[in-house]
Design an enzyme around this catalytic site. Structure first.
Site, mmCIF file in Angstrom:
data_model
loop_
_atom_site.group_PDB
_atom_site.id
_atom_site.type_symbol
_atom_site.label_atom_id
_atom_site.label_comp_id
_atom_site.label_asym_id
_atom_site.label_seq_id
_atom_site.Cartn_x
_atom_site.Cartn_y
_atom_site.Cartn_z
ATOM 1 N N CYS A 1 0.829 -1.205 0.000
ATOM 2 C CA CYS A 1 0.000 0.000 0.000
ATOM 3 C C CYS A 1 0.868 1.261 0.000
ATOM 4 O O CYS A 1 1.523 1.549 -0.997
ATOM 5 C CB CYS A 1 -0.993 -0.039 1.164
ATOM 6 S SG CYS A 1 -2.344 1.133 0.963
ATOM 7 N N HIS B 1 -3.422 -5.093 0.114
ATOM 8 C CA HIS B 1 -2.946 -5.617 1.404
ATOM 9 C C HIS B 1 -2.999 -7.140 1.444
ATOM 10 O O HIS B 1 -3.962 -7.715 1.962
ATOM 11 C CB HIS B 1 -3.803 -5.052 2.550
ATOM 12 C CG HIS B 1 -3.512 -3.627 2.888
ATOM 13 N ND1 HIS B 1 -2.549 -3.265 3.815
ATOM 14 C CD2 HIS B 1 -4.024 -2.475 2.409
ATOM 15 C CE1 HIS B 1 -2.498 -1.943 3.897
ATOM 16 N NE2 HIS B 1 -3.383 -1.441 3.058
ATOM 17 N N GLU C 1 -1.490 -9.111 3.371
ATOM 18 C CA GLU C 1 -1.468 -9.629 4.755
ATOM 19 C C GLU C 1 -2.868 -9.698 5.359
ATOM 20 O O GLU C 1 -3.062 -10.349 6.381
ATOM 21 C CB GLU C 1 -0.510 -8.781 5.621
ATOM 22 C CG GLU C 1 -1.071 -7.464 6.170
ATOM 23 C CD GLU C 1 -1.186 -6.339 5.146
ATOM 24 O OE1 GLU C 1 -0.923 -6.582 3.948
ATOM 25 O OE2 GLU C 1 -1.556 -5.217 5.548
#
Ligand SMILES: [Mn+2]
Length: 247
Positions: free
Chosen positions: A109, A214, A216
């Site tokens: 990001c 993102h 994760e």
């Protein structure tokens, strides 16, 4: 060989009446799961960037606030959100040190924007007001573990290898800024249908991969997303001690 040390710069957050050095636990957990050893780098001490850079085998530039436009030669427009000079300066220095020492970088990001700025590119301060056509909703209202828009992945990119040859994947989206003028040593490897740049990689090697989404937050529902983190930790291991080996 020892597990690779992955540096993650900390964001400054006001908690009660004191500032804390914070890193998102989801990023820490993903690095651990991928076999890396996360080290949190405080960003109030930019003079220590060189010492931190020596300590690490790979640099994970996480999500976070806006990058102050001063760092790419502009004045702020009204749509700018919060920015933090020391975070920006420290991350830009850490990026340049990692590139010089051939240590792998993963940008997530904001991290994708920081990599591009550090290497001489710039960003849109606000996609919706600075792009002259209707763009997608890049700050999704859907939960963070759901994808909301597709990205097209470039043929022959590292990203395409990570995604087992897929050319189009659904990603989440929590940004209002994005890469504009590309840094000379980077190439675009994922783009949204509205033209917004969603991933960049280093042109001449496998040292840099940065995504605008993102991974994760997505990998529990899409296992392929974990491969982005895992491939980065593996590259950090591959290049471990390589600088010493060449000198
Ligand atoms: Mn997006």
């Amino acid at each position: 060989m020892a597990k690779p040390i992955i540096g993650i710069p900390a964001e400054r957050r006001l908690v009660g009446d004191s500032y804390r050095n914070t890193v998102n636990q989801k990023e820490v957990a993903a690095v651990v799961k991928a076999g890396g050893v996360p080290v949190i780098i405080p960003t109030r001490e930019p003079d220590l960037a060189a010492e931190y850079s020596e300590l690490i085998d790979g640099l994970l530039l996480p999500g976070g606030p806006d990058v102050a436009p001063r760092f790419f030669g502009e004045e702020p427009i009204p749509q700018m959100d919060e920015a933090d000079d020391l975070l920006d300066a420290t991350e830009i220095t850490l990026t340049n040190l990692a590139v010089a020492a051939r240590k792998p970088i993963l940008g997530i990001c904001r991290g994708a924007q920081v990599v591009n700025i550090a290497l001489g590119g710039d960003i849109y301060q606000d996609i919706a007001t600075q792009i002259d056509h209707q763009t997608y909703q890049h700050h999704q209202k859907a939960p963070s573990d759901q994808g909301s828009h597709y990205v097209d992945i470039a043929e022959g990119s590292m990203l395409q290898t990570i995604f087992h040859g897929q050319s189009r994947v659904l990603v989440n989206s929590f940004h209002h800024q994005s890469v504009r003028k590309l840094a000379p040593q980077l190439k675009v490897t994922a783009t949204a249908g509205d033209g917004v740049i969603e991933a960049v990689e280093s042109k001449d090697n496998d040292l840099i991969l940065a995504v605008q989404w993102h991974p994760e937050l997505l990998y529990k529902v899409n296992a392929d997303e974990f491969a982005i983190i895992e491939a980065f930790v593996n590259r950090s291991k591959k290049y471990q001690n390589s600088e010493a080996a060449w000198s």
